[in-house]
Design an enzyme around this catalytic site. Structure first.
Site, short mmCIF file in Angstrom:
data_model
loop_
_atom_site.label_atom_id
_atom_site.label_comp_id
_atom_site.label_asym_id
_atom_site.label_seq_id
_atom_site.Cartn_x
_atom_site.Cartn_y
_atom_site.Cartn_z
N GLY A 1 79.06 -6.13 118.84
CA GLY A 1 77.88 -5.80 118.04
C GLY A 1 76.58 -6.11 118.76
O GLY A 1 76.52 -7.01 119.60
N LYS B 1 76.92 -13.93 123.50
CA LYS B 1 76.14 -13.03 122.65
C LYS B 1 76.72 -12.99 121.26
O LYS B 1 77.93 -12.94 121.13
CB LYS B 1 76.19 -11.63 123.27
CG LYS B 1 75.66 -10.53 122.41
CD LYS B 1 76.67 -9.40 122.13
CE LYS B 1 77.81 -9.81 121.24
NZ LYS B 1 78.57 -8.68 120.67
N THR B 2 75.96 -13.06 120.24
CA THR B 2 76.32 -12.66 118.88
C THR B 2 75.29 -13.21 117.91
O THR B 2 74.87 -14.37 118.03
CB THR B 2 77.74 -13.10 118.42
OG1 THR B 2 77.91 -12.67 117.07
CG2 THR B 2 78.02 -14.57 118.49
N ILE B 3 74.91 -12.36 116.97
CA ILE B 3 73.96 -12.83 115.94
C ILE B 3 74.65 -13.87 115.05
O ILE B 3 73.98 -14.64 114.39
CB ILE B 3 73.46 -11.67 115.05
CG1 ILE B 3 74.62 -10.98 114.33
CG2 ILE B 3 72.64 -10.68 115.86
CD1 ILE B 3 74.17 -10.13 113.14
N ASP B 4 75.99 -13.87 115.04
CA ASP B 4 76.72 -14.72 114.09
C ASP B 4 76.55 -16.22 114.36
O ASP B 4 76.81 -17.03 113.49
CB ASP B 4 78.22 -14.40 114.14
CG ASP B 4 78.50 -12.95 113.78
OD1 ASP B 4 77.58 -12.26 113.30
OD2 ASP B 4 79.63 -12.49 113.98
N ARG C 1 83.62 -1.70 121.24
CA ARG C 1 84.55 -2.78 120.89
C ARG C 1 85.94 -2.61 121.51
O ARG C 1 86.89 -3.26 121.08
CB ARG C 1 84.67 -2.88 119.36
CG ARG C 1 83.39 -3.39 118.67
CD ARG C 1 83.70 -3.91 117.28
NE ARG C 1 82.50 -4.31 116.54
CZ ARG C 1 81.92 -5.50 116.68
NH1 ARG C 1 82.41 -6.40 117.50
NH2 ARG C 1 80.85 -5.79 115.98
N LYS D 1 62.82 -10.62 86.47
CA LYS D 1 63.85 -9.96 85.66
C LYS D 1 65.18 -9.73 86.38
O LYS D 1 66.11 -9.23 85.78
CB LYS D 1 63.32 -8.64 85.12
CG LYS D 1 62.94 -7.62 86.17
CD LYS D 1 62.49 -6.31 85.51
CE LYS D 1 62.10 -5.32 86.58
NZ LYS D 1 61.66 -4.05 86.07
N GLU E 1 78.91 -13.30 104.64
CA GLU E 1 79.82 -12.16 104.77
C GLU E 1 81.30 -12.56 104.70
O GLU E 1 82.12 -11.87 104.12
CB GLU E 1 79.52 -11.50 106.12
CG GLU E 1 80.31 -10.28 106.45
CD GLU E 1 79.87 -9.71 107.80
OE1 GLU E 1 79.19 -8.69 107.79
OE2 GLU E 1 80.21 -10.28 108.86
N GLU F 1 70.03 -4.56 109.73
CA GLU F 1 68.56 -4.66 109.78
C GLU F 1 68.10 -5.61 110.88
O GLU F 1 66.96 -5.51 111.35
CB GLU F 1 68.03 -5.19 108.44
CG GLU F 1 68.21 -4.29 107.25
CD GLU F 1 69.61 -4.35 106.64
OE1 GLU F 1 70.51 -4.97 107.24
OE2 GLU F 1 69.79 -3.76 105.58
N ASP G 1 82.89 -14.26 121.16
CA ASP G 1 84.05 -15.08 121.49
C ASP G 1 85.25 -14.24 121.95
O ASP G 1 85.91 -14.58 122.94
CB ASP G 1 84.43 -16.01 120.32
CG ASP G 1 84.61 -15.27 119.01
OD1 ASP G 1 84.08 -14.16 118.86
OD2 ASP G 1 85.27 -15.81 118.11
N ASP G 2 85.51 -13.13 121.26
CA ASP G 2 86.67 -12.32 121.66
C ASP G 2 86.46 -11.69 123.04
O ASP G 2 87.37 -11.66 123.87
CB ASP G 2 86.94 -11.22 120.63
CG ASP G 2 87.59 -11.80 119.37
OD1 ASP G 2 88.40 -12.73 119.50
OD2 ASP G 2 87.26 -11.34 118.27
P1 FBP Z 1 79.88 -9.45 117.33
O1 FBP Z 1 80.81 -10.52 116.89
O2 FBP Z 1 80.53 -8.42 118.16
O3 FBP Z 1 78.64 -9.98 117.96
O4 FBP Z 1 79.39 -8.68 116.03
C1 FBP Z 1 78.66 -9.29 115.04
C2 FBP Z 1 78.62 -8.48 113.77
O5 FBP Z 1 77.30 -8.10 113.51
C3 FBP Z 1 79.23 -9.24 112.59
O6 FBP Z 1 78.29 -10.08 111.97
C4 FBP Z 1 79.73 -8.13 111.71
O7 FBP Z 1 80.80 -8.55 110.90
C5 FBP Z 1 80.18 -7.12 112.71
O8 FBP Z 1 79.39 -7.29 113.85
C6 FBP Z 1 80.07 -5.71 112.21
O9 FBP Z 1 80.32 -4.87 113.27
P2 FBP Z 1 80.63 -3.33 113.11
O10 FBP Z 1 79.40 -2.67 112.64
O11 FBP Z 1 81.05 -2.90 114.47
O12 FBP Z 1 81.71 -3.25 112.10
#
Ligand code: FBP
Length: 557
Positions: A81, A202-205, A145, A242, A311, A426, A175-176
């Site tokens: 991602g 890398k990852t926003i997570d 991916r 509301k 999530e 977003e 990580d993967d």
């Molecule tokens: P990565 O782990 O590859 O960095 O992806 C992060 C992420 O944004 C997760 O938060 C989300 O669950 C996933 O990608 C959604 O990815 P996709 O749009 O490919 O289903």
């Protein structure tokens, strides 16, 4: 290229780096630390990685070395991602390579790891890279991916790299992807291929982190974008008075994003999956606690509120966790047969027959939409795609029914109207914050240093991230040292251990201390848009999680 005024301005931004990374490459030298061990399951992991196991940590410090000598061509690939700062990783890598002696080239593989296998590649030139500096997205070369994990795929990578005369392959991923980078590194070392594999976290997570990797790039920007949106919704909720807004936030299994956004915005409720798991809360327990807060606020005349939902929550509710784990194994083991089942009815009938009694009961009691979402395709790593499960709607449905019940019994007299949101995409490709622009760039420079130093099977690390840029220390950590054994696609495999929210650390403890007050009072904060220009304390600092952790580390004896 047409671009916005902000984009033009951001082209002029020069990422801030420690002085160390500004000078000549040959004035830097690697300093090796102690040899490392895998996180756990050491014997098995050592057997899988006999050549790359036990390497030492490395940092770069002033010295004298060959790091500025012609390092050979470098290949780079973006995996998974999007995360803000990725373009700057490539810019930092490119600039460092061009500082080195010789005419080495930087090759970008297109569309993620599949681009290596399909030999879809471009040479990255100055003019091309310049268009992407300090911008969001991964469109510079695209991402994907596809997993590179089989012997044939490794062999193919070797052939393609040899053909392009590549001496180092930089894999920018989570990580993967870093796990697979480690497998490729081991393969290449066994073949004495003379090709170095380097990972970039890398990852926003925010779940690829540990003692050494303080944060993955992208988390800072993504959480700032979500916190801006949540802050806006908080204001709207307090103005209109509301709606209860249920906001699901990306982040896969870990709740780092949810916790950080809670710290930045002070919602009435932020669910933290790790706590749900630790406390063994059932779906009904969660619903009951939301219902109690709704009633309390309603008694204060406040029929509105904000609930943040991570999530991955669904995977941590004990009964759902058992169900998802059984489903993952079932769908992995019987993929061929399952794929012949065309209708949803046939699929659910087969699934119900093959699940154990308890999980089949849980599955049957879920709304059809959620059942359907649970049966969707797995991601290439065999995980359920949590971003496609509407947990926020499941909670809304259950809380609504409970409140109706209480209304009939005369125990609730307020109103409960809801809105639901999902924030993920977003934030993934937003313009990187100054922090991520700087961090990404420094990671790119570090990827060059690890490549030139032939640190095979390492991922980049920068220490002291919450300190000033001058305090940042570039280095590398052997990927294998971050591994443990986990079940993937029905099999136990060595993988990088995902970092979850630590309930004993200051960020969570700080939240836990405030939350009962935030639940009932309306204490919302609106952090506003990412600030790019202005004083450093407004523009350059990382988010609350990192600052609280930094304070905790500094206060430690
Ligand atoms: P990565 O782990 O590859 O960095 O992806 C992060 C992420 O944004 C997760 O938060 C989300 O669950 C996933 O990608 C959604 O990815 P996709 O749009 O490919 O289903």
């Amino acid at each position: 290229m047409d671009c916005s005024t902000l984009q033009k301005n951001r082209y002029d931004y020069v990422p801030k780096t420690p002085a160390l990374l500004k000078g000549h490459l040959g004035d830097l030298a690697p300093v090796k630390g102690e040899e490392t061990e895998a996180f756990s399951n050491r014997t098995v992991i050592k057997q899988t990685f006999p050549r790359t196991y036990g390497k030492p940590l490395v940092t770069f410090a002033p010295g004298s070395s060959d790091l500025g000598k012609d390092p050979g061509n470098i290949g780079v690939v973006l995996s998974g991602g999007q995360a803000p700062g990725g373009h700057n990783v490539i810019a930092g890598l490119y600039d460092s390579l061009k500082k080195a002696e010789g005419e080495s080239k930087l090759y970008g593989f297109l569309g993620g790891p599949a681009g290596i296998l399909g030999e879809k590649v471009i040479e990255l030139t100055e003019k091309y890279v310049d268009q992407y500096r300090n911008t969001g997205g991964f469109d510079i070369i695209g991402s994907g991916r596809t997993k590179i994990e089989t012997e044939e795929q490794f062999q193919r990578c070797l052939e393609v790299c040899k053909k392009l005369n590549i001496s180092s392959l930089v894999i920018i991923g989570g990580d993967d992807s870093n796990t697979n980078a480690a497998l490729l590194a081991e393969f290449l070392e066994t073949r004495n291929a003379g090709i170095t594999v380097v990972g970039v976290p890398k990852t926003i997570d925010g779940d690829m982190r540990n003692e050494d990797i303080e944060m993955s790039f992208g988390f800072d920007t993504a959480t700032k974008v979500y916190a801006e949106l949540i802050g806006n919704i908080c204001r709207d909720a307090a103005s209109a008075r509301k709606y209860w807004h249920f906001i699901k936030l990306m982040g896969r299994s870990a709740s780092h994003i949810c916790l950080e956004c809670a710290l930045q915005t002070r919602p009435n409720i932020a669910l933290i999956s790790e706590e749900v798991e630790a406390e063994n809360w059932s779906l009904n327990d969660i619903v009951r606690s939301i219902v109690n807060t709704v009633i309390q606020r309603s008694e204060n005349g406040e029929n509105f509120g904000i609930v943040l939902v991570p999530e991955g929550l669904i995977e941590y509710i004990p009964e759902m966790k058992a169900l998802i784990s059984e489903l993952n194994n079932l769908l992995a083991e019987h993929a061929v047969y399952y794929n012949t089942l065309r209708s949803f009815e046939d699929q659910t009938e087969w699934v119900n027959k093959n699940l154990s009694r308890d999980t089949s009961y849980t599955f049957s009691s879920l709304p059809t939409d959620i059942q359907r979402q649970l049966l969707m395709d797995r991601d290439p790593h065999g995980n359920v795609q949590v971003s496609r499960i509407e947990t926020e709607n499941l909670l809304i449905d259950m809380v609504t029914s409970k409140l109706l019940e209480l209304k009939t019994e005369g125990k609730f007299s307020g109103a409960f109207a809801t809105q639901h949101h999902f924030f993920g995409y977003e934030g993934r490709s937003a313009f990187p914050s100054n922090f991520d622009a700087d961090y990404g760039y420094c990671l790119g420079c570090t990827a060059y240093l690890l490549s030139a130093g032939t640190f095979n099977g390492y991922t980049c690390m920068i220490k002291n991230l919450a300190g000033s840029r001058e305090e940042w220390v570039p280095g590398g950590v052997p990927i294998v040292s971050m591994m443990n054994l986990e079940r993937r696609k029905g099999k136990v495999k060595p993988v990088i251990r995902k970092a979850m929210v630590d309930l004993n650390k200051k960020p969570f403890k700080f939240y836990a201390k405030q939350r009962s007050q935030w639940a009932v009072t309306t204490s919302y904060l609106s952090p506003g848009a990412i600030q790019y220009f202005g004083p450093p304390e407004v523009c350059d600092l990382p988010g609350e999680t990192m600052q609280l952790e930094y304070e905790e580390r500094k206060a430690a004896p």
